[in-house]
Enzyme design. Structure first.
Site, PDB file in Angstrom:
ATOM      1  N   ASP A 159      51.358  23.584  11.903  1.00 57.40           N
ATOM      2  CA  ASP A 159      52.635  24.347  11.683  1.00 57.40           C
ATOM      3  C   ASP A 159      53.299  24.646  13.056  1.00 57.40           C
ATOM      4  O   ASP A 159      54.315  24.786  13.280  1.00 57.40           O
ATOM      5  CB  ASP A 159      52.327  25.259  10.481  1.00 57.40           C
ATOM      6  CG  ASP A 159      51.318  26.252  10.844  1.00 57.40           C
ATOM      7  OD1 ASP A 159      50.493  25.785  11.596  1.00 57.40           O
ATOM      8  OD2 ASP A 159      51.094  27.118  10.065  1.00 57.40           O
TER       9      ASP A 159
ATOM     10  N   LYS B 286      44.596  21.427  11.610  1.00 55.13           N
ATOM     11  CA  LYS B 286      44.862  22.629  10.660  1.00 55.13           C
ATOM     12  C   LYS B 286      43.462  23.203  10.302  1.00 55.13           C
ATOM     13  O   LYS B 286      43.044  23.281   9.106  1.00 55.13           O
ATOM     14  CB  LYS B 286      45.482  22.254   9.437  1.00 55.13           C
ATOM     15  CG  LYS B 286      46.007  23.450   8.504  1.00 55.13           C
ATOM     16  CD  LYS B 286      47.199  24.395   9.117  1.00 55.13           C
ATOM     17  CE  LYS B 286      47.389  25.517   8.151  1.00 55.13           C
ATOM     18  NZ  LYS B 286      48.207  26.441   8.824  1.00 55.13           N
TER      19      LYS B 286
ATOM     20  N   ASP C   6      51.784  11.260  11.508  1.00 57.16           N
ATOM     21  CA  ASP C   6      53.271  10.472  10.911  1.00 57.16           C
ATOM     22  C   ASP C   6      54.470  11.510  10.633  1.00 57.16           C
ATOM     23  O   ASP C   6      55.395  11.274  11.270  1.00 57.16           O
ATOM     24  CB  ASP C   6      52.747  10.209   9.480  1.00 57.16           C
ATOM     25  CG  ASP C   6      53.838   9.533   8.504  1.00 57.16           C
ATOM     26  OD1 ASP C   6      54.629   8.849   9.308  1.00 57.16           O
ATOM     27  OD2 ASP C   6      54.396  10.166   7.428  1.00 57.16           O
TER      28      ASP C   6
ATOM     29  N   ASP D  15      58.031  11.986  13.519  1.00 55.29           N
ATOM     30  CA  ASP D  15      59.352  11.944  13.073  1.00 55.29           C
ATOM     31  C   ASP D  15      60.042  13.242  14.068  1.00 55.29           C
ATOM     32  O   ASP D  15      61.270  13.050  14.332  1.00 55.29           O
ATOM     33  CB  ASP D  15      59.446  12.140  11.761  1.00 55.29           C
ATOM     34  CG  ASP D  15      59.557  10.803  10.872  1.00 55.29           C
ATOM     35  OD1 ASP D  15      59.181   9.759  11.542  1.00 55.29           O
ATOM     36  OD2 ASP D  15      60.038  10.699   9.846  1.00 55.29           O
TER      37      ASP D  15
ATOM     38  N   TYR E  38      45.636   8.506   4.327  1.00 50.55           N
ATOM     39  CA  TYR E  38      45.834   7.198   4.180  1.00 50.55           C
ATOM     40  C   TYR E  38      44.823   6.324   3.683  1.00 50.55           C
ATOM     41  O   TYR E  38      45.184   5.328   3.129  1.00 50.55           O
ATOM     42  CB  TYR E  38      46.549   6.753   5.463  1.00 50.55           C
ATOM     43  CG  TYR E  38      48.068   7.247   5.919  1.00 50.55           C
ATOM     44  CD1 TYR E  38      48.116   8.368   6.085  1.00 50.55           C
ATOM     45  CD2 TYR E  38      49.014   6.254   5.633  1.00 50.55           C
ATOM     46  CE1 TYR E  38      49.741   8.843   6.447  1.00 50.55           C
ATOM     47  CE2 TYR E  38      50.560   6.537   6.050  1.00 50.55           C
ATOM     48  CZ  TYR E  38      50.550   8.023   6.183  1.00 50.55           C
ATOM     49  OH  TYR E  38      51.725   8.496   6.605  1.00 50.55           O
TER      50      TYR E  38
HETATM   51  C1  IPM Z   1      55.416   5.131   9.607  1.00 49.83           C
HETATM   52  C2  IPM Z   1      55.913   5.058   8.288  1.00 49.83           C
HETATM   53  C3  IPM Z   1      54.824   4.682   7.538  1.00 49.83           C
HETATM   54  C4  IPM Z   1      53.649   5.588   7.477  1.00 49.83           C
HETATM   55  C5  IPM Z   1      55.109   4.341   5.823  1.00 49.83           C
HETATM   56  C6  IPM Z   1      56.275   3.284   5.790  1.00 49.83           C
HETATM   57  C7  IPM Z   1      53.791   3.881   5.387  1.00 49.83           C
HETATM   58  O1  IPM Z   1      56.486   6.124   7.965  1.00 49.83           O
HETATM   59  O2  IPM Z   1      54.974   4.196  10.167  1.00 49.83           O
HETATM   60  O3  IPM Z   1      55.494   6.158  10.369  1.00 49.83           O
HETATM   61  O4  IPM Z   1      53.559   6.694   6.886  1.00 49.83           O
HETATM   62  O5  IPM Z   1      52.714   5.578   8.446  1.00 49.83           O
HETATM   63 MN    MN Z   2      56.597   7.605   9.577  1.00 47.47          MN
END
Ligand code: IPM
Ligand code: MN
Length: 340
Positions: free
Chosen positions: A217, A184, A241, A245, A133
């Site tokens: 993984d 990793k 990140d 999710d 990032y």
């Molecule tokens: C998150 C989002 C952000 C990230 C994006 C929107 C830049 O996906 O906060 O997880 O990748 O960190």
């Molecule tokens: Mn995200």
């Protein structure tokens, strides 16, 4: 007795369902008796489409003067091509994370009933200012058959160590204290080695905390197969990140996932936001789940030192037994307030 100080909070409702869920979070804060002095900041996709403004130095400095920032969601509707990719991500969200040195992205999860992680609490401590990032890299011979694109991952000893230390501090407060480094290391040998050595070194100062390592993984399998093996996951910016999710999905959906973009050194305000996005498709329908924003507000209260108020909200969310899918956005808050 709660402290009498009125916390100054910058509110960025943002786009889509962002303003709707932030409104509910503020209702809950009010209901637990914490007084905020809020200032709205009109930032995000809608603002950009109106006048081209993303974020400038003056606004960043103004935001720095607040005690905390509460953010709903930022982003254009899916398929809206009027905003070049990355404009808001890099120009607004990441600029806030980097500019305010929000070096921890703390993402706690608790499996809602019926989810894979049913009843289990765990958290991801994601490094939030480095890794891929950081924007290291570039492109040569753009658009030609000989085009070259590189995108490096920045890992500093300082950045890795403060992140790993935060993870161990968080783990120390758990009933079953455990830190799992996810990386990793078998392929990303340079960065992986740094993360591994720092984790081993910091772990030696926390003998009571169990330490584990998973390749990223494999961690994806374990999160789905048996999330109870995790207490605190510590990992780099990009792995964090992606994993968050997945962690949201196995915990009942991203609509429940909160986050704190933290500056634990307190050289500036921290920023609190749901993990989910702007979800334009359901904006204005009253179908947005406000619990992620409400949990993010609880994290904000904790950071502001309002411990008992934070705990009340956290417990009410954890014990929330109504079906959010049968309720409207404000209906969820109504039910939650009854249970406070
Ligand atoms: C998150 C989002 C952000 C990230 C994006 C929107 C830049 O996906 O906060 O997880 O990748 O960190
Ligand atoms: Mn995200």
């Amino acid at each position: 007795m709660a402290q009498q100080h009125t916390h100054r909070v910058a509110v960025i409702g943002g786009d889509g369902i962002g303003p709707e869920v932030v409104r509910e979070a503020l209702r809950v804060i009010d209901a637990v008796g914490v007084t905020l002095a809020t200032t709205d900041f009109d930032l995000g996709a809608a603002r950009y489409l109106r006048d081209g403004f993303v974020l400038d130095d003056d606004t960043l400095e103004e935001l720095r003067s607040y005690d905390a920032i509460l953010l709903g969601a930022i982003g254009p509707a899916l398929g809206d091509t009027r905003i070049p990719g990355g404009t808001l991500e890099r120009g607004l969200l990441l600029r806030l994370r980097f500019g305010l040195d929000l070096y921890i992205n703390y993402r706690p999860f608790r499996g809602v009933p019926g989810s894979i992680a049913d009843g289990h609490s765990f958290a991801i401590v994601r490094e939030n200012t480095e890794g891929p990032y950081a924007g290291e890299g570039g492109v040569l011979r753009h658009g030609t058959p000989h085009e070259i694109a590189t995108q490096g991952s920045v890992n500093t000893r300082f950045g890795v160590e403060r992140c790993v230390r935060y993870a161990f501090e968080r783990a120390a407060a758990l009933e079953v204290p455990k830190v799992t480094l996810v990386h990793k290391t078998n392929v990303l040998t340079y960065a992986g080695d740094l993360w591994q050595r720092v984790t081993t070194q910091v772990a030696s100062e926390y003998r009571a905390i169990a330490v584990d390592y998973n390749h990223v993984d494999a961690a994806c399998i374990y999160l789905v197969d048996d999330p109870t093996r995790y207490g605190i996951i510590v990992t780099d910016n990009l792995f964090g990140d992606i994993l968050s999710d997945l962690a949201g999905a196995v915990s009942g959906g991203i609509g429940f996932a909160a986050s704190g973009n933290l500056n634990p050194a307190r050289t500036g305000p921290s920023l609190f936001e749901p993990v989910h996005g702007a979800a334009h498709d359901i904006a204005g329908t009253g179908r947005a789940n406000p619990l992620a924003a409400i949990s993010s507000a609880a994290l904000m209260l904790e950071h502001l030192g309002e411990m008992s108020a934070a705990r009340r909200v956290e417990v009410a969310v954890a014990e929330f037994d109504a079906d959010v899918h049968q309720l409207t956005t404000s209906g969820v808050t109504d039910e939650l307030l009854k249970r406070l």
